[in-house]
Design a protein around this motif. Structure first.
Motif, mmCIF file in Angstrom:
data_model
loop_
_atom_site.group_PDB
_atom_site.id
_atom_site.type_symbol
_atom_site.label_atom_id
_atom_site.label_comp_id
_atom_site.label_asym_id
_atom_site.label_seq_id
_atom_site.Cartn_x
_atom_site.Cartn_y
_atom_site.Cartn_z
ATOM 1 N N TRP A 17 0.824 -1.215 0.000
ATOM 2 C CA TRP A 17 0.000 0.000 0.000
ATOM 3 C C TRP A 17 0.852 1.257 0.000
ATOM 4 N N PHE A 18 1.970 1.238 0.696
ATOM 5 C CA PHE A 18 2.836 2.409 0.731
ATOM 6 C C PHE A 18 3.372 2.702 -0.666
ATOM 7 N N HIS A 19 3.763 1.660 -1.381
ATOM 8 C CA HIS A 19 4.236 1.832 -2.755
ATOM 9 C C HIS A 19 3.123 2.404 -3.632
ATOM 10 N N GLN A 20 1.915 1.889 -3.478
ATOM 11 C CA GLN A 20 0.799 2.371 -4.283
ATOM 12 C C GLN A 20 0.456 3.824 -3.961
ATOM 13 N N ALA A 21 0.561 4.197 -2.681
ATOM 14 C CA ALA A 21 0.313 5.590 -2.301
ATOM 15 C C ALA A 21 1.364 6.509 -2.915
ATOM 16 N N ALA A 22 2.612 6.033 -2.947
ATOM 17 C CA ALA A 22 3.693 6.853 -3.505
ATOM 18 C C ALA A 22 3.524 7.054 -5.008
ATOM 19 N N ILE A 23 3.213 5.984 -5.739
ATOM 20 C CA ILE A 23 3.094 6.118 -7.187
ATOM 21 C C ILE A 23 1.800 6.824 -7.581
ATOM 22 N N ALA A 24 0.833 6.902 -6.643
ATOM 23 C CA ALA A 24 -0.393 7.665 -6.908
ATOM 24 C C ALA A 24 -0.151 9.167 -6.826
ATOM 25 N N GLY A 25 1.032 9.550 -6.374
ATOM 26 C CA GLY A 25 1.373 10.968 -6.329
ATOM 27 C C GLY A 25 0.981 11.674 -5.055
ATOM 28 N N LEU A 26 0.672 10.937 -3.984
ATOM 29 C CA LEU A 26 0.339 11.585 -2.718
ATOM 30 C C LEU A 26 1.545 12.363 -2.201
ATOM 31 N N ARG A 27 1.281 13.549 -1.682
ATOM 32 C CA ARG A 27 2.348 14.324 -1.084
ATOM 33 C C ARG A 27 2.678 13.749 0.289
ATOM 34 N N GLU A 28 3.942 13.401 0.487
ATOM 35 C CA GLU A 28 4.425 12.832 1.744
ATOM 36 C C GLU A 28 3.538 11.680 2.230
ATOM 37 N N PRO A 29 3.492 10.576 1.490
ATOM 38 C CA PRO A 29 2.725 9.426 1.977
ATOM 39 C C PRO A 29 3.296 8.849 3.263
ATOM 40 N N ASN A 30 4.526 9.246 3.613
ATOM 41 C CA ASN A 30 5.115 8.791 4.874
ATOM 42 C C ASN A 30 4.711 9.654 6.060
ATOM 43 N N ALA A 31 3.861 10.651 5.850
ATOM 44 C CA ALA A 31 3.350 11.444 6.970
ATOM 45 C C ALA A 31 2.342 10.611 7.758
ATOM 46 N N MET A 32 2.507 10.576 9.071
ATOM 47 C CA MET A 32 1.607 9.791 9.910
ATOM 48 C C MET A 32 1.302 10.557 11.193
ATOM 49 N N VAL A 33 0.121 10.326 11.712
ATOM 50 C CA VAL A 33 -0.275 10.917 12.989
ATOM 51 C C VAL A 33 0.122 9.951 14.095
ATOM 52 N N VAL A 34 0.927 10.436 15.033
ATOM 53 C CA VAL A 34 1.356 9.620 16.169
ATOM 54 C C VAL A 34 0.569 10.066 17.400
ATOM 55 N N ALA A 35 -0.165 9.163 17.994
ATOM 56 C CA ALA A 35 -0.928 9.458 19.208
ATOM 57 C C ALA A 35 -0.272 8.769 20.391
ATOM 58 N N THR A 36 -0.028 9.548 21.441
ATOM 59 C CA THR A 36 0.544 9.035 22.679
ATOM 60 C C THR A 36 -0.364 9.428 23.834
ATOM 61 N N ALA A 37 -0.050 8.935 25.015
ATOM 62 C CA ALA A 37 -0.851 9.290 26.186
ATOM 63 C C ALA A 37 0.017 9.229 27.431
ATOM 64 N N THR A 38 -0.364 10.004 28.423
ATOM 65 C CA THR A 38 0.307 9.952 29.714
ATOM 66 C C THR A 38 -0.130 8.682 30.447
ATOM 67 N N VAL A 65 1.142 3.276 21.904
ATOM 68 C CA VAL A 65 0.913 4.364 20.949
ATOM 69 C C VAL A 65 0.016 3.881 19.812
ATOM 70 N N SER A 66 -0.426 4.856 19.013
ATOM 71 C CA SER A 66 -1.182 4.561 17.799
ATOM 72 C C SER A 66 -0.619 5.402 16.664
ATOM 73 N N LEU A 67 -0.608 4.839 15.472
ATOM 74 C CA LEU A 67 -0.191 5.546 14.268
ATOM 75 C C LEU A 67 -1.354 5.548 13.280
ATOM 76 N N LEU A 68 -1.461 6.630 12.515
ATOM 77 C CA LEU A 68 -2.484 6.719 11.478
ATOM 78 C C LEU A 68 -1.863 7.297 10.213
ATOM 79 N N PHE A 69 -1.982 6.560 9.115
ATOM 80 C CA PHE A 69 -1.579 7.059 7.802
ATOM 81 C C PHE A 69 -2.854 7.462 7.064
ATOM 82 N N PRO A 70 -3.118 8.764 6.909
ATOM 83 C CA PRO A 70 -4.382 9.221 6.315
ATOM 84 C C PRO A 70 -4.252 9.481 4.812
ATOM 85 N N TRP A 71 -4.367 8.444 4.025
ATOM 86 C CA TRP A 71 -4.203 8.575 2.575
ATOM 87 C C TRP A 71 -5.558 8.875 1.916
ATOM 88 N N HIS A 72 -6.123 10.021 2.254
ATOM 89 C CA HIS A 72 -7.477 10.374 1.814
ATOM 90 C C HIS A 72 -7.652 10.425 0.295
#
Length: 235
Positions: free
Chosen positions: A42-63, A103-110
């Motif tokens: 999926w990462f390869h497909q997101a990259a060749i689809a032309g998404l800007r910074e497909p490696n951008a991810m939301v990192v959620a942490t908590a105390t 933690v949680s990670l989210l890759f939002p390839w909208h």
């Protein structure tokens, strides 16, 4: 009496926004054996689809008390061991991970109607691995990592620029920039990885890999083996 709102009457109303996704179904039989292999596809497909910074991810942490925070960072490495990003260990996320590794990670390839959602545990990587990546960065990025005490309160932007100028004078272009002792990589080892594919009428596909360990029977009494179970979630 109508609802109280601070929304500008001329602004778009998010409650009526709709997007009808049209895409190919995501089927269990088509998944790779492990989530990291599927992520690579999926990462390869997101990259060749032309998404800007497909490696951008939301990192959620908590105390430890469960108070969450999130931010966008860039994925810099991934392999069978997990997902790696780099940060100042004294930053808010660095401090929260030190106190609570979940933690949680989210890759939002909208633009391609896809998301990848990861839950797992985070830990610092080795200093040699950190140094190898740090020295591959542009010179200015290395200086910036030394100049900024990430997440700390500062008086002004001028203060930040002055700290950068000081580092630039100390380590001019072409000179080796030492790795800051408080800066380094964090690897997130996944427990679950969900692949979300959008479809029309909200009939989305959600396939989630769940990490399991089982004992393989052998003459020595069994050795731990990793197995991934796939489950489908209702949208």
């Amino acid at each position: 009496m109508g609802p109280v709102t601070d929304r500008d009457p001329a602004a778009p109303d998010p409650s009526v926004m709709r997007e009808q996704y049209r895409s190919t179904p995501l089927l269990e039989a088509e998944l790779a054996p492990t989530p990291m292999e599927q992520f690579a596809v999926w990462f390869h497909q997101a990259a060749i689809a032309g998404l800007r910074e497909p490696n951008a991810m939301v990192v959620a942490t908590a105390t430890p008390a469960g108070r969450p925070s999130s931010r966008t960072v860039l994925l810099k490495e991934y392999d069978a061991r997990g997902f790696v990003f780099f940060t100042n260990y004294g930053s808010r996320k660095g401090r929260e991970i030190a106190a609570n590794p979940y933690v949680s990670l989210l890759f939002p390839w909208h633009p391609i109607a896809r998301q990848v959602v990861v839950t797992g545990t985070a830990a610092r990587i080795g200093r040699d691995e950190t140094a190898a990546y740090f020295h591959s960065r542009p010179h200015g990025s290395r200086l910036g990592a030394r100049a900024s005490a990430q997440s700390s309160v500062i008086g002004s932007r001028e203060e930040l620029l002055a700290a950068y100028s000081e580092q630039s004078a100390r380590y001019p272009e072409g000179e080796q920039v030492p790795v800051p002792p408080e800066w380094g990589g964090i690897r997130v080892v996944p427990d679950t990885v969900e692949f979300w594919q959008g479809h029309e009428n909200r009939l989305h596909d959600r396939l989630r890999y769940v990490y399991e360990k089982e004992r393989a029977a052998d003459a020595e009494g069994g050795a731990a083996q990793v197995r991934w179970r796939v489950e489908r979630l209702a949208p």
